[in-house]
Design a protein around this motif. Structure first.
Motif, PDB file in Angstrom:
ATOM      1  N   GLU A  67       0.892  -1.349   0.043  1.00 24.61           N
ATOM      2  CA  GLU A  67       0.216   0.088  -0.093  1.00 24.61           C
ATOM      3  C   GLU A  67       0.869   1.220  -0.023  1.00 24.61           C
ATOM      4  OE1 GLU A  67      -3.295   0.289  -0.537  1.00 24.61           O
ATOM      5  OE2 GLU A  67      -3.452  -2.144  -0.685  1.00 24.61           O
ATOM      6  N   LEU A  68       1.852   1.150   0.671  1.00 20.21           N
ATOM      7  CA  LEU A  68       2.973   2.401   0.715  1.00 20.21           C
ATOM      8  C   LEU A  68       3.627   2.706  -0.668  1.00 20.21           C
ATOM      9  CD1 LEU A  68       4.585   1.820   4.228  1.00 20.21           C
ATOM     10  CD2 LEU A  68       2.838   3.785   3.536  1.00 20.21           C
ATOM     11  N   VAL A 145      -4.665   6.129   6.517  1.00 19.65           N
ATOM     12  CA  VAL A 145      -3.987   5.503   7.681  1.00 19.65           C
ATOM     13  C   VAL A 145      -5.137   5.088   8.711  1.00 19.65           C
ATOM     14  CG1 VAL A 145      -2.314   5.666   9.773  1.00 19.65           C
ATOM     15  CG2 VAL A 145      -1.553   6.812   7.589  1.00 19.65           C
TER      16      VAL A 145
END
Length: 316
Positions: A67-68, A145
């Motif tokens: 995801e990052l 987040v």
């Protein structure tokens, strides 16, 4: 001599079934006949489609590293494409005049009055300049987040909404270059960042040299802030947090108008892009983003405050 009665009966029953169905059920032809092979293939295909459909309805827990990397790559591509759009100044000025004239025809062309009125209150307009330059990214990343940590079953669908919304916006930047009000030649607007020398904005100063100044339609400040606001409103538990979620896009709207970075119609364009993003996620996951289970593989939560009309079936 005649055959035993039970043998005659079995033979008669088999003959009847053969005549009726066209095949002998007492013999396994599935692996030998083309019809049997087709049925087996269809069965496997249906099972595969069922598994894919179930995975979309109950997404797996997202992987942090993936995801990052995905978010970083997506933002880099967004910035690259946005800034690679030719800055067609003459066309952008013409489009701005069209939008401004159209808003006058609709009776909603009040941006200039708001811009001049708020600019007269120094502390307020300076705060709005910093709001415009920073919260757009901080709040969006913060909501992502929070989703990843607290609502992993809904994260992928919500992220898909954001990505589709941004992708459509890039098409808008390319097809409809638009000068923001503060850059109109004869608009009479105040560029509040230049006047008050606030830092951090890509709209004026040194940042303007590396940012496409005519990518104003649609407004992603509104598209992203509304995505954040709806996500907080539907998924947060505390009433005051949900109220903040609803207030966030409204405050953002007042900021983009007061700082002369967007017209009202830019905000409408951002909302349309977001609506398409939600519909795309609905088609992919077969349910609305906020109806998905909170945890991967868990039951869908029906107590969410989503309108009943949102629960209608949509076929892919």
């Amino acid at each position: 001599m005649g055959e035993p009665t039970e043998i005659q009966t079995a033979g008669a029953d088999r003959a009847d079934r053969t005549a009726r169905d066209g095949s002998d059920p007492g013999t396994d032809h599935t692996a030998r006949t083309p019809g049997g092979a087709t049925r087996a293939a269809r069965s496997r295909s249906a099972a595969l489609r069922g598994r894919v459909r179930e995975q979309r309805r109950t997404p797996r827990r997202p992987r942090l590293v993936f995801e990052l990397a995905l978010i970083g790559l997506s933002y880099w591509l967004y910035s690259l494409v946005r800034n690679a759009v030719p800055e067609q100044a003459a066309i952008a000025q013409k489009h701005a005049s069209w939008v401004w004239d159209f808003e006058h025809a609709l009776g909603i062309a009040v941006e200039r009055s708001i811009n001049h009125g708020v600019n007269s209150v120094t502390w307020l307009i300076v705060g709005m300049n910093y709001y415009y330059a920073t919260l757009h990214f901080i709040v969006t990343i913060g909501v992502l987040v929070w989703l990843y940590r607290s609502h992993p079953g809904r994260y992928a669908a919500a992220r898909t909404v954001l990505f589709v919304t941004t992708g459509i916006a890039l098409v808008g930047f390319y097809c409809f270059p638009l000068a923001p009000p503060r850059l109109m030649h004869d608009g009479g607007f105040i560029d509040t960042v230049s006047v008050h020398h606030t830092w951090g904005s890509m709209a004026s100063g040194a940042g303007a040299q590396v940012s496409n100044q005519f990518a104003a339609m649609p407004s992603m400040h509104i598209g992203w802030s509304m995505w954040c606001g709806l996500t907080i409103f539907f998924l947060a538990r505390r009433p005051w947090v949900r109220a903040l979620g609803l207030a966030y896009p409204l405050v953002t709207l007042s900021v983009i108008i007061s700082t002369a970075n967007h017209f009202w119609l830019d905000a409408v364009g951002g909302e349309i892009c977001l609506a398409v993003g939600f519909l795309a996620a609905r088609l992919i996951y077969h349910t609305w983003t906020y109806r998905l289970p909170r945890q991967p593989g868990g039951p869908a939560e029906r107590e969410l405050t989503v309108p009943v009309q949102w629960d209608t079936k949509v076929s892919a």
